[in-house]
Enzyme design. Structure first.
Site, PDB file in Angstrom:
ATOM      1  CG  ASN A  11      27.498  -3.546  89.086  1.00  0.00           C
ATOM      2  OD1 ASN A  11      28.495  -3.765  89.929  1.00  0.00           O
ATOM      3  ND2 ASN A  11      26.348  -3.850  89.563  1.00  0.00           N
ATOM      4  CD1 TRP A  12      33.436  -3.635  86.184  1.00  0.00           C
ATOM      5  CD2 TRP A  12      35.369  -3.711  87.216  1.00  0.00           C
ATOM      6  NE1 TRP A  12      34.207  -2.526  85.543  1.00  0.00           N
ATOM      7  CE2 TRP A  12      35.692  -2.576  86.080  1.00  0.00           C
ATOM      8  CE3 TRP A  12      36.373  -3.954  88.166  1.00  0.00           C
ATOM      9  CZ2 TRP A  12      36.873  -2.180  86.089  1.00  0.00           C
ATOM     10  CZ3 TRP A  12      37.724  -3.049  88.051  1.00  0.00           C
ATOM     11  CH2 TRP A  12      37.882  -2.405  86.777  1.00  0.00           C
ATOM     12  CE  LYS A  13      25.614  -6.836  87.698  1.00  0.00           C
ATOM     13  NZ  LYS A  13      24.297  -7.406  87.022  1.00  0.00           N
ATOM     14  CG  HIS A  96      22.324  -3.753  91.516  1.00  0.00           C
ATOM     15  ND1 HIS A  96      22.012  -5.189  91.074  1.00  0.00           N
ATOM     16  CD2 HIS A  96      22.795  -3.570  90.300  1.00  0.00           C
ATOM     17  CE1 HIS A  96      22.325  -5.378  89.858  1.00  0.00           C
ATOM     18  NE2 HIS A  96      22.837  -4.359  89.539  1.00  0.00           N
ATOM     19  CD  GLU A  98      22.854  -8.472  90.027  1.00  0.00           C
ATOM     20  OE1 GLU A  98      23.957  -8.252  90.580  1.00  0.00           O
ATOM     21  OE2 GLU A  98      22.477  -8.464  88.918  1.00  0.00           O
ATOM     22  CD  GLU A 168      20.834  -1.731  86.749  1.00  0.00           C
ATOM     23  OE1 GLU A 168      21.881  -1.624  85.736  1.00  0.00           O
ATOM     24  OE2 GLU A 168      21.240  -2.315  88.035  1.00  0.00           O
ATOM     25  N   GLY A 174      21.480  -9.079  82.839  1.00  0.00           N
ATOM     26  CA  GLY A 174      22.236 -10.208  82.600  1.00  0.00           C
ATOM     27  C   GLY A 174      21.432 -11.272  81.571  1.00  0.00           C
ATOM     28  CB  SER A 214      20.838  -6.816  78.387  1.00  0.00           C
ATOM     29  OG  SER A 214      20.783  -7.816  79.078  1.00  0.00           O
ATOM     30  N   GLY A 235      26.650  -4.173  83.023  1.00  0.00           N
ATOM     31  CA  GLY A 235      27.254  -5.153  83.799  1.00  0.00           C
ATOM     32  C   GLY A 235      28.105  -5.944  83.027  1.00  0.00           C
ATOM     33  N   GLY A 236      27.682  -7.035  82.385  1.00  0.00           N
ATOM     34  CA  GLY A 236      28.644  -7.940  81.526  1.00  0.00           C
ATOM     35  C   GLY A 236      29.533  -7.269  80.801  1.00  0.00           C
TER      36      GLY A 236
HETATM   37  P1  13P Z   1      23.976  -6.380  82.435  1.00  0.00           P
HETATM   38  O1  13P Z   1      24.562  -5.334  81.605  1.00  0.00           O
HETATM   39  O2  13P Z   1      25.030  -7.762  82.681  1.00  0.00           O
HETATM   40  O3  13P Z   1      22.592  -6.839  82.215  1.00  0.00           O
HETATM   41  O4  13P Z   1      23.867  -5.903  84.182  1.00  0.00           O
HETATM   42  C1  13P Z   1      23.301  -4.665  84.130  1.00  0.00           C
HETATM   43  C2  13P Z   1      23.468  -4.337  85.785  1.00  0.00           C
HETATM   44  O5  13P Z   1      22.839  -4.944  86.648  1.00  0.00           O
HETATM   45  C3  13P Z   1      24.379  -3.261  86.040  1.00  0.00           C
HETATM   46  O6  13P Z   1      24.225  -2.861  87.253  1.00  0.00           O
END
Ligand code: 13P
Length: 251
Positions: A11-13, A96, A98, A168, A174, A214, A235-236
């Site tokens: 997920n590149w957000k 998600h 967020e 998640e 994050g 993470s 994510g990251g």
């Molecule tokens: P991180 O891997 O940066 O913790 O993010 C997880 C995430 O929200 C993937 O959708």
């Protein structure tokens, strides 16, 4: 993991310019796929069409990070499932954390978004997870069951066939704080038990449940070793080609 095909999703957000997205997807098409996983990336909307174009012919599938519940209309800044598909997405994330916490997507809104995605044949990765406070109050499964029950309300198991659940924990996103493999397994098993009760044993056994929060090249192997963890939503580290390549090729 049993015989469910693993999924590794990035997920590149709200990251990456067009050029950065193009460079990343080009590198990822050369990453290999030793586990024969389903590989998915979810770029931001501005990169969706370009990434889909560059991923064509590779094993990588492209997802939208969200979709609106209407096909079109006066919804400034939103993207409809029709538009996401048109840009090359075959899958969409929905719910998600967020979206839930920053943009206020309620269970009811998410339920409409799932309906819209399914109506247009987009595969859904439906995200659930508890906050730290909810975990400390021992409400983890109560929260997740209510997210699943309300977000997926009014669909038959036939309609939901192929849906992917992503667990998640909000406190792990994050933050660098990963759930331990045991914590992830415990919740994944409970989600599968919920799916058995709400739908059927066959449905629960066939449904892939991803862990997100993470996930790193250094912890993916132990997380993927858990019997009810069928994949990762990253994510990251999905923004760094070498790291994500290692995650795709987990041991
Ligand atoms: P991180 O891997 O940066 O913790 O993010 C997880 C995430 O929200 C993937 O959708």
């Amino acid at each position: 993991m049993t015989n469910r095909t693993p999924i590794i999703a990035g997920n590149w957000k709200m990251h990456n310019t067009l050029a950065e997205s193009a460079a990343l997807i080009t590198a990822l098409t050369k990453a290999g796929n030793k586990n024969k996983a389903e590989i998915i990336v979810a770029p931001s909307y501005t990169s969706l069409a370009e990434v889909a174009k560059l991923a064509r012919g590779s094993e990588i599938q492209v997802a939208s990070q969200d979709v609106h519940w209407e096909d079109k209309g006066a919804f400034t800044s939103a993207v409809s499932p029709v538009q996401a598909k048109d840009a090359g997405a075959t899958i969409t994330l929905i719910g998600h954390s967020e979206r839930r916490s920053v943009f206020g997507d309620s269970d009811e809104i998410l339920n409409k978004k799932v309906a819209a995605a399914l109506r247009h044949g987009l595969k859904v990765i439906f995200c659930v997870g508890e906050t730290l406070q909810e975990r400390e109050e021992n409400k983890t499964m109560q929260v997740i069951e209510s997210q699943l029950k309300n977000g997926l309300a009014n669909f038959t198991q036939e309609q939901l066939k192929g849906i992917v659940i992503a667990y998640e924990p909000v406190w792990a996103i994050g933050t660098g704080k990963t759930a331990t493999p045991e914590q992830a397994q415990e919740v994944h098993a409970a989600i599968r038990a919920y799916l058995t009760g709400a739908y059927s044993e066959d449905f629960a056994q066939a449904t892939r449940i991803l862990y997100g929060g993470s996930v790193k090249d250094s912890n993916v192997d132990e997380i993927m070793a858990q019997p009810d963890v069928d994949g990762a939503l990253v994510g990251g580290q999905s923004l760094i080609a070498e790291k994500f390549a290692r995650i795709i090729n987990f041991n």
